[in-house]
Each structure stands twice: as structure tokens, then as C-alpha cells.
Design an enzyme around this catalytic site. Structure first.
Site, PDB file in Angstrom:
ATOM      1  N   TYR A 226       0.426   4.722   0.478  1.00  0.00           N
ATOM      2  CA  TYR A 226      -0.383   5.877   0.902  1.00  0.00           C
ATOM      3  C   TYR A 226       0.493   6.932   1.594  1.00  0.00           C
ATOM      4  O   TYR A 226       0.674   8.024   1.105  1.00  0.00           O
ATOM      5  CB  TYR A 226      -1.482   5.439   1.879  1.00  0.00           C
ATOM      6  CG  TYR A 226      -2.732   4.861   1.264  1.00  0.00           C
ATOM      7  CD1 TYR A 226      -2.767   4.443  -0.065  1.00  0.00           C
ATOM      8  CD2 TYR A 226      -3.892   4.732   2.024  1.00  0.00           C
ATOM      9  CE1 TYR A 226      -3.932   3.909  -0.611  1.00  0.00           C
ATOM     10  CE2 TYR A 226      -5.060   4.201   1.475  1.00  0.00           C
ATOM     11  CZ  TYR A 226      -5.065   3.781   0.156  1.00  0.00           C
ATOM     12  OH  TYR A 226      -6.215   3.255  -0.353  1.00  0.00           O
ATOM     13  N   SER A 227       1.032   6.578   2.787  1.00  0.00           N
ATOM     14  CA  SER A 227       1.728   7.571   3.605  1.00  0.00           C
ATOM     15  C   SER A 227       2.967   8.113   2.899  1.00  0.00           C
ATOM     16  O   SER A 227       3.605   7.414   2.121  1.00  0.00           O
ATOM     17  CB  SER A 227       2.188   6.950   4.924  1.00  0.00           C
ATOM     18  OG  SER A 227       1.084   6.563   5.687  1.00  0.00           O
TER      19      SER A 227
ATOM     20  N   GLN B  99       0.830  -1.207   0.000  1.00  0.00           N
ATOM     21  CA  GLN B  99       0.000   0.000   0.000  1.00  0.00           C
ATOM     22  C   GLN B  99       0.865   1.257   0.000  1.00  0.00           C
ATOM     23  O   GLN B  99       1.635   1.469   0.938  1.00  0.00           O
ATOM     24  CB  GLN B  99      -0.881  -0.002   1.259  1.00  0.00           C
ATOM     25  CG  GLN B  99      -1.805   1.199   1.365  1.00  0.00           C
ATOM     26  CD  GLN B  99      -2.446   1.300   2.731  1.00  0.00           C
ATOM     27  OE1 GLN B  99      -1.788   1.216   3.764  1.00  0.00           O
ATOM     28  NE2 GLN B  99      -3.745   1.476   2.759  1.00  0.00           N
TER      29      GLN B  99
ATOM     30  N   GLU C 267     -14.683  -4.108   5.835  1.00  0.00           N
ATOM     31  CA  GLU C 267     -14.119  -5.019   6.832  1.00  0.00           C
ATOM     32  C   GLU C 267     -13.908  -4.294   8.148  1.00  0.00           C
ATOM     33  O   GLU C 267     -12.837  -4.334   8.739  1.00  0.00           O
ATOM     34  CB  GLU C 267     -12.774  -5.572   6.339  1.00  0.00           C
ATOM     35  CG  GLU C 267     -12.844  -6.304   5.021  1.00  0.00           C
ATOM     36  CD  GLU C 267     -13.125  -7.794   5.191  1.00  0.00           C
ATOM     37  OE1 GLU C 267     -12.706  -8.359   6.217  1.00  0.00           O
ATOM     38  OE2 GLU C 267     -13.757  -8.374   4.300  1.00  0.00           O
TER      39      GLU C 267
END
Lengths: 377, 399
Positions: free
Chosen positions: B128-129, B126, B244
Site C-alpha cells: 500500500y504505502s 501488503q 476485524e
């Protein structure tokens, strides 16, 4: 009553602050930690030259006869810089045990060498199943001819690998938890029957498990009265609790300063993190925990020299309980306030967090000393 | 109110248990149970076993390979897996990017990526940051400039978990900085083998390197790898957050940790007995068990609501906060339980398969302090607990 430092203590604090700020930066420390023994002989010689190794040792044997408050002043600065040299093992634990229980001959042989930085010590007392109970000693010492045969297992002995002498506790009589029947021995780690299993610790120090398998030592290795060592061990450890707590207070102070700087610098949502009130309050709580721990620390340091018996033990237990709790909280909050950066090995804050965590574990955690304090009322 | 498991769910639990007993490789369970790091192969092996059974993607629609389980059954499955010591399914593919591709991706993207995720052919991470964008994610600055059929991407992502294993990264990039921050963000799928990508491990305070910096230097990404519309990436990322929402509580994992904590407390000497008989420790153990029960109760309530078709509420934020507090509290007690043997740093004792020496201290000890240090991340990642409190203050309390 005075809470002010004496002129000498202020000088000591100033010189420690100056020297460590100059020579003991985060990167310098990391280089030293990665080296073979995990600490610096050169730094150790500098500590000797500054008189720090002699500080709490008796004047009769090359020491400066400093008080526990003096010791705490120095340890607080060690905590600010996360000093990794074997000061606690050698000076606070080892030399103190010899000063309290050794004969004139033993003191004259060892202590001046400690003061000069020529000899290091390690305090091999705790055992695998002993947890924090100082009386729970299973290692045995058996008379044989003119000497003693030592057998047993000593756990997590700080800086044992580089120690020139180990101070080993062993049982000469009685059951595993008896207060009587424990003796201290000055042991050369190179003698047959002594095996070390060295390792780094999670907070960047070095330690070893020490296995004694029929290690033979002469009668002259006995420190103090055979079978009556527990009160000495308790006094030595209580003073070490103050030293460790002072180190923790210094680490708390540095941690709070680092975190404050980070909050002022780090921008999120278009403004510095420091401008968020919820984070400000968190910082205030950290600071407050440190201030109370520090106040208790110097009070307990005074009590080490001025009181005896239950009162002295209560001071040490109260302090260690408080610093264990405060250190854990401040460490956790500091990492949290640093966000992801707090999780990285490259930032100092995590190293302070780990040291404070392990100070809590050394010689009894907050829960242990809280209960001990309750039992001493 | 009917709080016992239905006969159907109880039977389902037995079915899951039987499957785990039969198919979970004992060596993987033993590694996971004693705190060993699992290799990429361990994870992939387990995920392929799940795939063969048809249980790799419980949250997906049945026609795409899902199981058709109820929310309660998914919960039972997660809990039984955790208690059996099964590796966590790496979420980046199956539970994070897949729902976004299903909802907003092109048919081509669905056909290409979803089957590969199901079979664990691709390992996803992922993106993102960024160094300057943590809690304030919308301020991200990794730039994507359109050049014909490609975007040219330049910038830096950070905290990228297990990027060292990844074949693909789903990422948020800035395609426009003229308007509102949230409106100039685009969702791209990037092949990690593209020229211009450098993965640099970050050593964390526990001494491990599971997170990374990912540097992107003029990386050419086909426009066909954009999910949905340009400038809508923020909406897609938020859609993902609503997904989720109960698994974040990690009840099963915490139950497994609690069981381990009790086993250690029974083994550790304390006074003349063991630590579990120590009244102080017993009280703290009881407190965290109650916290975990309360957490589980809120999870069950949320599952019930989900099954009844109620829209998602703010429970995810409560579950994140309490869930991470329980996880961290357990790691703290584990360190405390082991006493002085928390100190030795023996990473080879829980990171290397072929380490034949005995660790000093009990064999459960070496992993515990690193676990405690590592787990401080839980209240930071996925929207820090402070951010979760902001969300609750705003959405529940209307403050």
C-alpha cells in the site's frame, strides 16, 4: 545574576559549533561508530588540540580550570551532533573523580595525560542490582599485605573497553547500603583478575560489564580517603548529571530542528505537513519543553560551582528529572511527526531519540530524580 | 447488563487453553515469550497446527474454513493465544487479503488463493504505502498500464512488512490519473517472483529489518490477478479497514506484556526490596493496568454490538489510539523497569537460536529497549493516530 554567556563561553560555543558542523556530520559519525572501538582517536586528538579535554580540569595539572557552565556549553554541542567519543567517561567522570579525591602525585600523573588526549578513563561504579542508588555497593576491597584485593561486578561501564585506567568503587567495610565504607581505586584494566565483557549500547556508544575477581592493586591505587568516597562519588555524579542534561538539551534542539525541516518539506494531502495546526501545536510543546529544560540546565550548571550540600544536590536532581521527561517526550513526538521515516535507521531523528532515551536511564531516570528531589526538600 | 462470561464462553475458554497446552510447541512459546524474533518456519509451523485444528481462520465463513465462532469467542481465542505466547498469525493473508478476495474476487481467485492461505502455502505482504504516500494513501503513484492480458506495473512500495518472506503481494496501483485520486486506483495480486521485483530491507531504529522497500520495474501482472473492477481498488481497501475492527486493540498481547512487566518488577531490586514494592512504580503500573481494563471494556462493548448485528461504528479509531498508547506505555515501563541494563545492545541474545553465551544483565533485558524503539511504529502505521483523531472528529463529532 546573569544568564548571558561570557565572551569565552561564546567563543567556546562558536568554535564547537563550527568544528562539529564541519567534522561531525551524521555519516562521519556512523563510520566512526562502526569501527572497532566505536570512537575516533583522531577526533580525540582534535578535541585535545581544541582544549576541550583540558577544559574542566584544574589549572595546576594541565587543565583550563573551566566552570560547569563552560562544560555545559561544550556538552550541549556534543548533544547536537551525538558525539560518541568517551568525553563523559574520561573527562566528566574519571578526571573529575581524580581531581576531587586524588593525591597531588596521582593528579600529576593522570590529569595532564587526559588533557593531552593520551589517556582515557572509565568510571566503574554502578552494579547489577544497584539500580540508581549510588551507595549500594557490593564489590569488596580487602587489605592484603601492602595492597588491596578487589572483587565484584560493575555494570554497564561506559567506554571501559578502551580505558587506560578504571576508577573502581569498592566496599572496605560495612553493609551493602552503608554510606560509609566505600573507597575508590585507580585500576589498570590489564591486571590479572579484571575481565571485561564489552558491547555496543542501543544508542551507539560502547560499554562493558567489568568483573573483578581477586584483582590485586597496590596501596598507591587508592584515591582519597579509604571508606569515605561516597560524598566524592555523589559530587562527581551530580556534575555528570548536568553534563548529560546539557547533552540532552543539545540533542533536543537538533531533534526539533530536524523535525521542523521535515514538516516543511513533507507533503501530504497536497500541502506541507507543517501547515497542519495539530502538528504545529505539537512542535510548540516540544520547543517549550526544550526551552524550560535548557533554562534549568544552565541554572543547575551554575549551582554546581556556587553551592554545596543539599542545594547543589537539589539542582542536579531537578534538572535530571526535567531533562529525562522532556527528552522522552521530544524524542517520541519527533519520531511520530516523521511518520514511517522516523522509524528508519537512515534518518538522524531515530538516533537522537535513542540517545535521549538512554540519557534518561544513565545515573537515574526522571522518576528516580523526582523522588530524590522530593526527599531533599 | 450481564458482564460475566456465559457458561458456553467459559467452556470455550477452557477448550482453547487445553488446545494451546497440548499443541503450542513450547520452544516457540519460549522464544516469543522472551522477545526472540520468530523465523518464517516458526510462524508457518504454528499456523499449520492451527489449520489442522480448523482454527486458522476464525473470521471466515464456515463453508470456506471458518470456525463459526461468535465475536466474543474470537476475542477469547486471540487473548488466550497471546497469553500462552503463541505467535501472532501473520494477518496479511488470512485477515487482510482473504476477505477482499471473498467479497470482490473472481471464482478463480477464490478457488486458487483461499485454500492456499488457509494452509499457509503462500506468505502474503501488503503493498500500500509509498515513499510519497503515507497518511495520504490515495495519492499513490505506482503505475499500472494495460498491455493486452497484462498490466505493466512500475513504482515503489515501502514499509512492506516481511516482504522478504512473501510469495504474493496485494497492492494498490494507479490505473488512471485523470479524475479524482481515489477513483483511479486498482487492486492487484502480484506474484513476488515476477521479473522486475526487487525487495530491499529497511533497517529500523531497533536494529531489525522486518520492513522493506519493494521496487517494481515493468512487472507484468496478468489481468486475471486484478481483484474486482479496474478503478475500484480504493473501495476494496476501505472495506478491508472495516474488518476485524476490534483486534487492532491487541488486548491479549498487552495483557501478556503486563504480566511480563510485573514479573520483571518483582525480579528487579529497588531500594531494599523489589521494584514492584516501589510506590511510584506501583502507581504507574496500576495506571496502565486501568488503561488496559478500560480498553478491554470498550472492546467487549464493540464485540457485543457486533454480535447483536449492529453496524460498525467509529470504535476502531478509538481502539487503535488507546490500544497503541497502552502498548507503547507498556514498552516504556519495561525499559524503565530494567534500569541501566536497558543500554547493552545484544541483538544476538534475542535473534539467534544458536547463541550459547549468557547476555550481560538479566536474560529478559536485551529485548526491551529494541522493543520500545520498534513499538513507536504502532502509533504511525495503519493510519497514524493523528489520522484516527481526524476520523473521530469528522464521524463522531461531526466537526
Amino acid at each position: 545574576m546573569s544568564f548571558a554567556f561570557t565572551e569565552d563561553q561564546q567563543l567556546l560555543a562558536d568554535s564547537a559549533a563550527r568544528f562539529l558542523a564541519d567534522k561531525y556530520g551524521f555519516d562521519a559519525r556512523r563510520t566512526v561508530m562502526a569501527a572497532e572501538n566505536g570512537w575516533s582517536r583522531e577526533m580525540w586528538r582534535a578535541f585535545a588540540d581544541l582544549g576541550w579535554l583540558a577544559l574542566p580540569l584544574p589549572e595546576a595539572h594541565g587543565g583550563l580550570g573551566g566552570s560547569t557552565v563552560d562544560l555545559a556549553v561544550l556538552m550541549e554541542h556534543f548533544g547536537r551532533h551525538l558525539v560518541v567519543e568517551p568525553y563523559l567517561a574520561t573527562v566528566v567522570l574519571g578526571a573529575e573523580a581524580i581531581a576531587r579525591s586524588g593525591s597531588e602525585t596521582q593528579q600529576a600523573e593522570i590529569l595532564p595525560q587526559v588533557a593531552e588526549g593520551k589517556l582515557t578513563l572509565a568510571f566503574a561504579h554502578g552494579e547489577p542490582t544497584g539500580r540508581f542508588d549510588l551507595a549500594r555497593i557490593a564489590a569488596t576491597a580487602t587489605r592484603r599485605g601492602d595492597g588491596w584485593v578487589l572483587s565484584g561486578h560493575k555494570a554497564v561501564v561506559l567506554h571501559a573497553q578502551t580505558a587506560d585506567r578504571l576508577i573502581v568503587s569498592a566496599r572496605t567495610s560495612g553493609e551493602i547500603t552503608d554510606r560509609d565504607g566505600i573507597a575508590l581505586f585507580l585500576v589498570d584494566p590489564k591486571v590479572a583478575g579484571v575481565t571485561l565483557r564489552p558491547y555496543p549500547t542501543v544508542d551507539g556508544l560502547r560499554a562493558a560489564d567489568v568483573i573483578l575477581d581477586d584483582a590485586i592493586v597496590p596501596d598507591s591505587a587508592v584515591l582519597g580517603e579509604v571508606g569515605a568516597a561516597l560524598p566524592v562519588i555523589e559530587q562527581v555524579v551530580d556534575r555528570a548529571l548536568v553534563a548529560l542534561s546539557a547533552e540532552a538539551v543539545g540533542a533536543m534542539d537538533a531533534t526539533i530542528a530536524l523535525t521542523g525541516e521535515y514538516l516543511k518539506t513533507r507533503q501530504q494531502f497536497g500541502r506541507p505537513l507543517a501547515s497542519f495546526q495539530v502538528l504545529q501545536h505539537r512542535m510548540v510543546e516540544m520547543l517549550s519543553a526544550k526551552e524550560f529544560a535548557r533554562a534549568l540546565c544552565y541554572r543547575a550548571a551554575g549551582a554546581m560551582d556556587d553551592t554545596t550540600g543539599v542545594e547543589r544536590a537539589r539542582a542536579a536532581a531537578a534538572l535530571k528529572s526535567e531533562t529525562g521527561r522532556a527528552g522522552k517526550r521530544i524524542g517520541q513526538d519527533a519520531v511520530q511527526l516523521h511518520g514511517g521515516m522516523g522509524m528508519t535507521d537512515d534518518m538522524a531523528v531515530g538516533h537522537y531519540f535513542k540517545r535521549m532515551t538512554m540519557i534518561d536511564v544513565q545515573f537515574g531516570n526522571a522518576a528516580y530524580h523526582l523522588r530524590r528531589f522530593a526527599g531533599l526538600s | 447488563m450481564e458482564l460475566a462470561l456465559s457458561a458456553e464462553d467459559a467452556a470455550f475458554r477452557e477448550e482453547v487453553r487445553a488446545f494451546l497446552k497440548d499443541r503450542l510447541p513450547p520452544e516457540i512459546a519460549a522464544k516469543a515469550g522472551s522477545g526472540f524474533r520468530l523465523s518464517k518456519d516458526d510462524h508457518v509451523r504454528w499456523q499449520q497446527i492451527l489449520f489442522e485444528k480448523g482454527w486458522m481462520a476464525p473470521g471466515w465463513p464456515v463453508e470456506l474454513g471458518g470456525t463459526g465462532w461468535t465475536a466474543m469467542q474470537k476475542h477469547i481465542f486471540d487473548e488466550e493465544c497471546a497469553l500462552a505466547g503463541a505467535p501472532m498469525v501473520i494477518p496479511f493473508g488470512v485477515t487482510m487479503v482473504a476477505p477482499v478476495i471473498m467479497a470482490f474476487g473472481s471464482q478463480e481467485q477464490k478457488d486458487r488463493y483461499l485454500p492456499r492461505i488457509l494452509r499457509s502455502d503462500d506468505w502474503w505482504c501488503q503493498g500500500y504505502s509509498e515513499p510519497g504516500s503515507g497518511s495520504d494513501l490515495a495519492s499513490l503513484r505506482t503505475k499500472a498500464v494495460r498491455d493486452g492480458d497484462h498490466y505493466v506495473v512500475t513504482g515503489q512500495k515501502t514499509w512492506t512488512t516481511l516482504a522478504q518472506h512473501a510469495d504474493m503481494m496485494f497492492t494498490l496501483v494507479r490505473t488512471d490519473d485523470s479524475g479524482k485520486q481515489q477513483e483511479g486506483i486498482t487492486f492487484l495480486l502480484i506474484d513476488m517472483k515476477s521479473p522486475g521485483i526487487t525487495v530491499q530491507p529497511i533497517t529500523t531504529i531497533d536494529g531489525s529489518a522486518e520492513i522493506n522497500n519493494v521496487f517494481l520495474d515493468d512487472v507484468r501482472v496478468p489481468v486475471a490477478n486484478r481483484v474486482g473492477e479496474e478503478g475500484k481498488g480504493w473501495t476494496y481497501a476501505k472495506y478491508l479497514l472495516g474488518h476485524e475492527r476490534t483486534s487492532i486493540a491487541a488486548v491479549g498481547r498487552s495483557k501478556a506484556q503486563l504480566r511480563k512487566l510485573k514479573a520483571i518488577a518483582r525480579a528487579e531490586a529497588s531500594g531494599n526490596g523489589t521494584l514492584i514494592d516501589d510506590p511510584d512504580f506501583a502507581l504507574r503500573l496500576a495506571q496502565i493496568e486501568i488503561d488496559l481494563l478500560a480498553l478491554e471494556s470498550l472492546v467487549l462493548r464493540a464485540l457485543y454490538a457486533e454480535t447483536a448485528g449492529k453496524p460498525p461504528g467509529p470504535e476502531a479509531s478509538f481502539l487503535k489510539i488507546k490500544g497503541t498508547e497502552v502498548q507503547q506505555g507498556l514498552t516504556e515501563l519495561l525499559v524503565e523497569a530494567v534500569g541501566p541494563y536497558a543500554a547493552p545492545f545484544q541483538p544476538e541474545a534475542f535473534r539467534q537460536d544458536n547463541w550459547n553465551e549468557e547476555p550481560v544483565g538479566p536474560d529478559y533485558a536485551p529485548a526491551l529497549a529494541p522493543l520500545y524503539f520498534n513499538w513507536r511504529k504502532a502509533s504511525i502505521y495503519g493510519g497514524s493516530n493523528e489520522i484516527q483523531k481526524n476520523i473521530i472528529a469528522k464521524t463522531v463529532l461531526g466537526l
